[in-house]
Structures are given as structure tokens and as C-alpha cells.
Design a protein around this motif. Sequence first.
Motif, PDB file in Angstrom:
ATOM      1  N   GLY A 178       0.943  -1.181  -0.100  1.00 47.20           N
ATOM      2  CA  GLY A 178      -0.072   0.017  -0.035  1.00 47.20           C
ATOM      3  C   GLY A 178       0.817   1.160   0.114  1.00 47.20           C
ATOM      4  O   GLY A 178       2.095   1.055   0.060  1.00 47.20           O
ATOM      5  N   GLY A 185       1.352   5.628  -1.046  1.00 45.16           N
ATOM      6  CA  GLY A 185       1.098   6.496  -2.632  1.00 45.16           C
ATOM      7  C   GLY A 185       2.244   5.983  -3.652  1.00 45.16           C
ATOM      8  O   GLY A 185       1.756   5.941  -4.701  1.00 45.16           O
ATOM      9  N   THR A 186       3.363   5.631  -3.410  1.00 47.07           N
ATOM     10  CA  THR A 186       4.443   5.403  -3.970  1.00 47.07           C
ATOM     11  C   THR A 186       4.033   4.121  -5.037  1.00 47.07           C
ATOM     12  O   THR A 186       3.881   3.980  -5.987  1.00 47.07           O
ATOM     13  N   ASP A 203       0.965  -6.372   3.249  1.00 48.65           N
ATOM     14  CA  ASP A 203      -0.086  -6.174   4.453  1.00 48.65           C
ATOM     15  C   ASP A 203      -1.202  -5.174   3.968  1.00 48.65           C
ATOM     16  O   ASP A 203      -1.565  -5.005   2.913  1.00 48.65           O
ATOM     17  N   ARG A 253      -4.807  -3.067   5.555  1.00 49.99           N
ATOM     18  CA  ARG A 253      -5.629  -2.521   6.586  1.00 49.99           C
ATOM     19  C   ARG A 253      -6.855  -3.398   6.809  1.00 49.99           C
ATOM     20  O   ARG A 253      -7.432  -3.979   5.780  1.00 49.99           O
ATOM     21  N   ALA A 257       5.800  -2.635   5.625  1.00 49.50           N
ATOM     22  CA  ALA A 257       4.411  -3.344   5.615  1.00 49.50           C
ATOM     23  C   ALA A 257       3.821  -2.724   6.829  1.00 49.50           C
ATOM     24  O   ALA A 257       3.535  -1.662   6.798  1.00 49.50           O
ATOM     25  N   LYS A 291      11.506  11.168   3.085  1.00 47.25           N
ATOM     26  CA  LYS A 291      11.989   9.678   3.569  1.00 47.25           C
ATOM     27  C   LYS A 291      13.334   9.946   4.140  1.00 47.25           C
ATOM     28  O   LYS A 291      13.885   8.846   4.373  1.00 47.25           O
TER      29      LYS A 291
HETATM   30  C1  6PG Z   1       0.521   0.823   4.095  1.00 45.22           C
HETATM   31  C2  6PG Z   1       1.666   0.402   3.342  1.00 45.22           C
HETATM   32  C3  6PG Z   1       2.873   1.322   4.137  1.00 45.22           C
HETATM   33  C4  6PG Z   1       3.253   1.948   3.041  1.00 45.22           C
HETATM   34  C5  6PG Z   1       4.376   3.015   3.465  1.00 45.22           C
HETATM   35  C6  6PG Z   1       5.113   4.012   2.451  1.00 45.22           C
HETATM   36  O1  6PG Z   1      -0.563   0.002   4.347  1.00 45.22           O
HETATM   37  O2  6PG Z   1       0.129   2.119   4.559  1.00 45.22           O
HETATM   38  O3  6PG Z   1       1.799  -0.931   3.449  1.00 45.22           O
HETATM   39  O4  6PG Z   1       3.910   0.194   4.689  1.00 45.22           O
HETATM   40  O5  6PG Z   1       4.103   1.200   2.130  1.00 45.22           O
HETATM   41  O6  6PG Z   1       3.602   3.746   4.317  1.00 45.22           O
HETATM   42  O7  6PG Z   1       3.898   4.510   1.660  1.00 45.22           O
HETATM   43  P1  6PG Z   1       4.089   5.783   0.985  1.00 45.22           P
HETATM   44  O8  6PG Z   1       4.817   5.329  -0.300  1.00 45.22           O
HETATM   45  O9  6PG Z   1       2.655   6.290   0.485  1.00 45.22           O
HETATM   46  O10 6PG Z   1       5.179   6.820   1.570  1.00 45.22           O
END
Ligand code: 6PG
Length: 243
Positions: free
Chosen positions: A45, A47-48, A76, A78, A151, A202
Motif C-alpha cells: 500500500g 502512494g508510491t 500487508d 488494513r 509493511a 523519507k
Molecule cells: C500501508 C503500506 C505502508 C506504505 C508506506 C509507504 O499500508 O500504508 O503498506 O507500509 O508502503 O507507508 O507509503 P508511501 O509510499 O505512500 O510513503
Amino acid sequence: MREVKSDYGRVIVGTKAELFQQAFDLGAAERAKAAHSRFLWALTGGGTPKEWYQWLVSEKKLSPADASAIEWTVSDERHVLLDSAESNFGNAERQLLAPLGVPTDRRHPWMVAWPVAEAAEAYRRTMLILAGPARTYDVCFLGMGDDCHTASLFPGTPLLRDDGGLAFGGQEVPGKGWRLTITPTGLRQCGLIVVMTLGAGKADALHRVLRGPDDVLNVPSQILKTCADRVVWLVDEAAAAKL
Ligand code: 6PG
């Protein structure tokens, strides 16, 4: 692109376009050398990753036929229903799997409609069928948060202390609700782990992980040191600014 040394795996620094291509190439190469038929690719999950899914579709990097021969899941999740904008698998379906016509029998979401413990147990059974007892994902995609989580292994959470030797589990994350996630044990059973981390936001976290003192409980992405031989970090210059 250039490489930076680390104890946590290869670190490749490049532009977003270079890194998106690298992420695809790494997965495709892993698939080409796989000796088994059920190739399990875990998305994630954030944004990237979502941007990368849209890039894969718009650039036609993955043919529908190729995509439909892969078993798809997420590392992973939610604990929300798939139609939620918060759902990692739901987003991967909407932005990648559906546009590529991946059949439903190749899609393996967590059973988020069930209570967390039951959902985790059901997922373990599914992965046991798909991957067997000693392996988890062939390719595991991860992001990293600015709090150094990866994750759904967040700072101070129980699965970082003890995952009971189970590859997948669930835990409540303060302020973020219940999460389902691959565990440290599960990460060590992956074939290839690709961590995509972009942006100046980051830089501090990446420095803590790659250059700071060992402190897995507070810097969860440091768990990747235990499987560094199969980890590739894909970072842009902004995220690498403090390395
Ligand atoms: C989630 C993701 C989380 C995500 C990181 C980076 O469920 O939110 O698994 O681990 O990969 O927070 O997210 P960004 O790339 O949006 O900064």
C-alpha cells in the motif's frame, strides 16, 4: 543510476522513471528464473506503489497474459473492506489487476471481512497452499514510512518482538487501527524483497534505517538486515540525500 553500500541490502539510487523500470525488471527477472509454476507476487500500500501500478498499466509493461499467470496478493493490509479507499488490495485491484484482466482465481486478498485473528489464519492457509511450508512470496513489494515502518510492522508493535514463528499475523497499531501483515519470519522466507522509497520526506528515516544504530523495535525497516541478501532498495536522490 548508482549503488550505495548498506548492511540492509542493495541500495539503488535513481530517478523515479529509472526506479519504476528497475522494480519491474527485478520482478520479471525473478519470475523468469522461478522453477515453480505458482509465482506469488505481493504488492503493498501507500502512494508510491499506487503510482507504480498506474505506470505499469499506462506503459503497458505487463501483458494481460503475463499478469494472469501470476498469483497476486499484498504484503500487508488494513482491516477494511476491499471497496474502501484505504484497502491495499482493493487499490491494487482497481489500479492494476482489473485493468490487466487478472482473473479472480489469481487474486488473493486477506479475508478482511473476518475478525483479524481468523483473517490471519485463513491467509496463512492460503499461502501454505500457494507457496508451501518453507516459502512465502517470490517477490515482496514494500514501502517505508517516515517513521521507518515497513509493511504493517510499526515501531513498538508486538509482531516486531515476537511473531511466534508465523509468517503472517495481525496486530492493532495505535492510531491506525488493526492491520494484517507479513511478519519478520515471513520476510525471511521471501525470494526477493523490493523496497521503494521516494521523496525528501523519507531522507531522515532512510538514514536511521541504513546508517543508524541497530534498533529494530523503533526502526522496524531494520528487520531487513536479517534477509539483506535478497533485499533491493529503490530510492531517489531526495530520499538518499542523507546517506
Ligand atoms: C500501508 C503500506 C505502508 C506504505 C508506506 C509507504 O499500508 O500504508 O503498506 O507500509 O508502503 O507507508 O507509503 P508511501 O509510499 O505512500 O510513503
